[in-house]
Scaffold this motif. Structure first.
Motif, PDB file in Angstrom:
ATOM      1  N   ASP A 157      11.431   4.307  11.012  1.00 18.14           N
ATOM      2  CA  ASP A 157      12.274   4.936   9.977  1.00 18.14           C
ATOM      3  C   ASP A 157      12.167   6.460   9.828  1.00 18.14           C
ATOM      4  O   ASP A 157      13.210   7.104   9.860  1.00 18.14           O
ATOM      5  CB  ASP A 157      11.807   4.335   8.494  1.00 18.14           C
ATOM      6  CG  ASP A 157      11.864   3.110   8.443  1.00 18.14           C
ATOM      7  OD1 ASP A 157      12.775   2.452   8.676  1.00 18.14           O
ATOM      8  OD2 ASP A 157      11.476   2.526   7.340  1.00 18.14           O
ATOM      9  N   ILE A 158      11.032   7.082  10.067  1.00 12.50           N
ATOM     10  CA  ILE A 158      10.768   8.315  10.405  1.00 12.50           C
ATOM     11  C   ILE A 158      11.679   9.028  11.198  1.00 12.50           C
ATOM     12  O   ILE A 158      12.279  10.145  11.210  1.00 12.50           O
ATOM     13  CB  ILE A 158       9.437   8.629  10.396  1.00 12.50           C
ATOM     14  CG1 ILE A 158       8.774   8.354   9.011  1.00 12.50           C
ATOM     15  CG2 ILE A 158       9.131  10.125  10.531  1.00 12.50           C
ATOM     16  CD1 ILE A 158       7.041   8.400   9.080  1.00 12.50           C
ATOM     17  N   VAL A 159      11.587   8.444  12.436  1.00 12.55           N
ATOM     18  CA  VAL A 159      12.283   8.900  13.806  1.00 12.55           C
ATOM     19  C   VAL A 159      13.763   8.837  13.644  1.00 12.55           C
ATOM     20  O   VAL A 159      14.499   9.705  14.104  1.00 12.55           O
ATOM     21  CB  VAL A 159      11.839   7.779  14.900  1.00 12.55           C
ATOM     22  CG1 VAL A 159      12.780   8.145  16.170  1.00 12.55           C
ATOM     23  CG2 VAL A 159      10.323   8.569  15.308  1.00 12.55           C
ATOM     24  N   GLN A 160      14.314   8.154  12.861  1.00 15.38           N
ATOM     25  CA  GLN A 160      15.679   7.874  12.761  1.00 15.38           C
ATOM     26  C   GLN A 160      16.361   9.253  11.718  1.00 15.38           C
ATOM     27  O   GLN A 160      17.411   9.501  12.109  1.00 15.38           O
ATOM     28  CB  GLN A 160      16.063   6.443  11.931  1.00 15.38           C
ATOM     29  CG  GLN A 160      15.747   5.400  12.229  1.00 15.38           C
ATOM     30  CD  GLN A 160      16.990   5.172  13.392  1.00 15.38           C
ATOM     31  OE1 GLN A 160      18.066   5.669  13.466  1.00 15.38           O
ATOM     32  NE2 GLN A 160      16.836   4.470  14.643  1.00 15.38           N
ATOM     33  N   ARG A 161      15.338   9.761  11.236  1.00  9.60           N
ATOM     34  CA  ARG A 161      15.948  11.093  10.406  1.00  9.60           C
ATOM     35  C   ARG A 161      16.200  11.990  11.417  1.00  9.60           C
ATOM     36  O   ARG A 161      17.076  13.037  11.292  1.00  9.60           O
ATOM     37  CB  ARG A 161      14.723  11.601   9.842  1.00  9.60           C
ATOM     38  CG  ARG A 161      14.386  10.758   8.626  1.00  9.60           C
ATOM     39  CD  ARG A 161      13.233  11.234   7.878  1.00  9.60           C
ATOM     40  NE  ARG A 161      12.812  10.439   6.539  1.00  9.60           N
ATOM     41  CZ  ARG A 161      13.036  11.125   5.337  1.00  9.60           C
ATOM     42  NH1 ARG A 161      13.741  12.278   5.332  1.00  9.60           N
ATOM     43  NH2 ARG A 161      12.943  10.523   4.260  1.00  9.60           N
ATOM     44  N   PHE A 162      15.594  11.901  12.716  1.00 13.63           N
ATOM     45  CA  PHE A 162      15.961  13.147  13.946  1.00 13.63           C
ATOM     46  C   PHE A 162      16.718  12.476  14.984  1.00 13.63           C
ATOM     47  O   PHE A 162      16.708  13.058  16.347  1.00 13.63           O
ATOM     48  CB  PHE A 162      14.416  13.455  14.427  1.00 13.63           C
ATOM     49  CG  PHE A 162      13.565  14.100  13.011  1.00 13.63           C
ATOM     50  CD1 PHE A 162      13.948  15.358  12.568  1.00 13.63           C
ATOM     51  CD2 PHE A 162      12.681  13.246  12.690  1.00 13.63           C
ATOM     52  CE1 PHE A 162      13.112  15.754  11.345  1.00 13.63           C
ATOM     53  CE2 PHE A 162      11.949  13.679  11.520  1.00 13.63           C
ATOM     54  CZ  PHE A 162      12.083  15.069  11.132  1.00 13.63           C
ATOM     55  N   ALA A 163      17.421  11.246  15.070  1.00 15.22           N
ATOM     56  CA  ALA A 163      17.989  10.782  16.123  1.00 15.22           C
ATOM     57  C   ALA A 163      19.445  11.401  16.301  1.00 15.22           C
ATOM     58  O   ALA A 163      19.787  12.292  15.320  1.00 15.22           O
ATOM     59  CB  ALA A 163      18.261   9.365  15.749  1.00 15.22           C
TER      60      ALA A 163
ATOM     61  N   GLN B  30       1.014  -1.337   0.005  1.00 12.02           N
ATOM     62  CA  GLN B  30      -0.017   0.230   0.098  1.00 12.02           C
ATOM     63  C   GLN B  30       0.899   1.122   0.021  1.00 12.02           C
ATOM     64  O   GLN B  30       1.721   1.405   0.638  1.00 12.02           O
ATOM     65  CB  GLN B  30      -0.972   0.132   1.377  1.00 12.02           C
ATOM     66  CG  GLN B  30      -1.870  -1.062   1.181  1.00 12.02           C
ATOM     67  CD  GLN B  30      -2.681  -1.303   2.686  1.00 12.02           C
ATOM     68  OE1 GLN B  30      -2.512  -0.727   3.427  1.00 12.02           O
ATOM     69  NE2 GLN B  30      -3.945  -1.775   2.304  1.00 12.02           N
ATOM     70  N   ASP B  31       0.441   2.235  -0.526  1.00  8.59           N
ATOM     71  CA  ASP B  31       1.142   3.527  -0.627  1.00  8.59           C
ATOM     72  C   ASP B  31      -0.011   4.872  -0.613  1.00  8.59           C
ATOM     73  O   ASP B  31      -1.221   4.469  -0.712  1.00  8.59           O
ATOM     74  CB  ASP B  31       2.006   3.771  -1.856  1.00  8.59           C
ATOM     75  CG  ASP B  31       1.374   3.646  -3.004  1.00  8.59           C
ATOM     76  OD1 ASP B  31       0.641   4.553  -3.497  1.00  8.59           O
ATOM     77  OD2 ASP B  31       1.552   2.574  -3.927  1.00  8.59           O
ATOM     78  N   PHE B  32       0.716   5.977  -0.567  1.00  3.98           N
ATOM     79  CA  PHE B  32      -0.539   7.182  -0.553  1.00  3.98           C
ATOM     80  C   PHE B  32      -1.242   7.559  -1.796  1.00  3.98           C
ATOM     81  O   PHE B  32      -1.725   8.359  -1.885  1.00  3.98           O
ATOM     82  CB  PHE B  32       0.374   8.392   0.119  1.00  3.98           C
ATOM     83  CG  PHE B  32       0.280   8.290   1.417  1.00  3.98           C
ATOM     84  CD1 PHE B  32      -0.949   8.589   2.308  1.00  3.98           C
ATOM     85  CD2 PHE B  32       1.558   7.846   2.366  1.00  3.98           C
ATOM     86  CE1 PHE B  32      -0.753   8.601   3.531  1.00  3.98           C
ATOM     87  CE2 PHE B  32       1.543   7.741   3.654  1.00  3.98           C
ATOM     88  CZ  PHE B  32       0.459   8.216   4.433  1.00  3.98           C
TER      89      PHE B  32
ATOM     90  N   THR C 165       7.596  10.704   1.487  1.00  2.00           N
ATOM     91  CA  THR C 165       8.766   9.951   1.504  1.00  2.00           C
ATOM     92  C   THR C 165       8.445   8.469   1.487  1.00  2.00           C
ATOM     93  O   THR C 165       7.449   8.019   1.296  1.00  2.00           O
ATOM     94  CB  THR C 165       9.586  10.072   2.918  1.00  2.00           C
ATOM     95  OG1 THR C 165       8.850   9.498   3.806  1.00  2.00           O
ATOM     96  CG2 THR C 165       9.608  11.711   3.376  1.00  2.00           C
ATOM     97  N   ASN C 166       9.658   7.648   1.283  1.00  2.00           N
ATOM     98  CA  ASN C 166       9.492   6.329   1.168  1.00  2.00           C
ATOM     99  C   ASN C 166       9.956   5.619   2.592  1.00  2.00           C
ATOM    100  O   ASN C 166      10.302   4.369   2.525  1.00  2.00           O
ATOM    101  CB  ASN C 166      10.255   5.963   0.030  1.00  2.00           C
ATOM    102  CG  ASN C 166      10.013   6.250  -1.240  1.00  2.00           C
ATOM    103  OD1 ASN C 166       8.993   6.248  -1.572  1.00  2.00           O
ATOM    104  ND2 ASN C 166      10.754   6.613  -2.200  1.00  2.00           N
ATOM    105  N   ASP C 167       9.674   6.381   3.685  1.00  6.34           N
ATOM    106  CA  ASP C 167       9.843   5.641   5.081  1.00  6.34           C
ATOM    107  C   ASP C 167       8.835   4.710   5.069  1.00  6.34           C
ATOM    108  O   ASP C 167       7.395   4.972   4.871  1.00  6.34           O
ATOM    109  CB  ASP C 167       9.936   6.545   6.109  1.00  6.34           C
ATOM    110  CG  ASP C 167      10.744   7.889   5.933  1.00  6.34           C
ATOM    111  OD1 ASP C 167      12.124   7.492   6.048  1.00  6.34           O
ATOM    112  OD2 ASP C 167      10.791   8.911   5.878  1.00  6.34           O
TER     113      ASP C 167
END
Length: 201
Positions: A195-201, A131-133, A188-190
């Motif tokens: 995965d999303i949180v990793q961007r702000f770690a 599934q995707d948006f 995004t393809n997160d």
């Protein structure tokens, strides 16, 4: 009167709303109507699982970092430790009119070290379910003043997000003693909140 924003626009929430503190952030979306699937669809109910979109809030510091796992507000952690952000629970299908998920925020309670509240939506189990948006339509984010139930801002996401599995919808942030809102609308393809949180770690 509500102000409709386009992608990339920013607006002050508090400049023209003196004393604004308690707001509701509503996020909504509709699944694209599926075809009947012919005879097999009629016999077996189409077979495709509902699209389960999950809205989350990331509480970021001045360096756009998440310092504490409790600053990630989602269906598994509904209330921030400070009590300023409260997720009202998960909608599993996107069916029905109006907001699919609602988040209550008390701006006066947001800790001084938190500079930004980022609103993201991802599709639960998107890889396995394929599934995707592109399968979602009529997505929006809106902000309501809870003191008088007046809608202040609405941002309708009108782009085609086919192939994208997560959306950065918008953000509320501090700027010169004001709270502002930015309409982001970036896909995004997160494939998960992790995965999303990793961007702000």
């Amino acid at each position: 009167m509500s102000i409709n924003l386009k992608k990339g626009q920013r607006i002050s929430l508090t400049k023209d709303n003196q004393g604004l503190s308690k707001i509701m952030v509503g996020l909504g979306w509709d699944p694209v109507k599926k075809g009947s699937g012919g005879l097999l669809g009629a016999l077996f109910g189409g077979g495709a699982p509902d699209i389960d979109c999950d809205a989350s809030v990331l509480m970021l510091d001045a360096n756009d970092k998440i310092k504490d796992k409790n600053d990630i507000i989602y269906f598994g952690n509904l209330t921030s430790k400070c009590g300023s952000v409260r997720h009202m629970g998960d909608n599993l299908t996107g069916e029905g009119e109006g907001d699919d998920e609602q988040i209550m925020i008390d701006l006066n309670k947001v800790p001084a070290n938190i500079q930004k509240l980022v609103f993201v939506v991802n599709i639960y189990d998107c890889v396995r379910r394929k599934q995707d948006f592109g399968m979602i339509q009529n997505a929006f984010i809106r902000i309501v003043n809870m003191a008088n139930n007046q809608e202040l801002v609405r941002f309708n996401l009108t782009e085609q997000y086919s192939g994208r599995t997560a959306l950065f919808v918008g953000e509320i942030y501090r700027h010169n003693n004001e709270w502002k809102f930015a309409a982001i609308g970036e896909g995004t393809n997160d494939t998960s909140l992790k995965d999303i949180v990793q961007r702000f770690a």
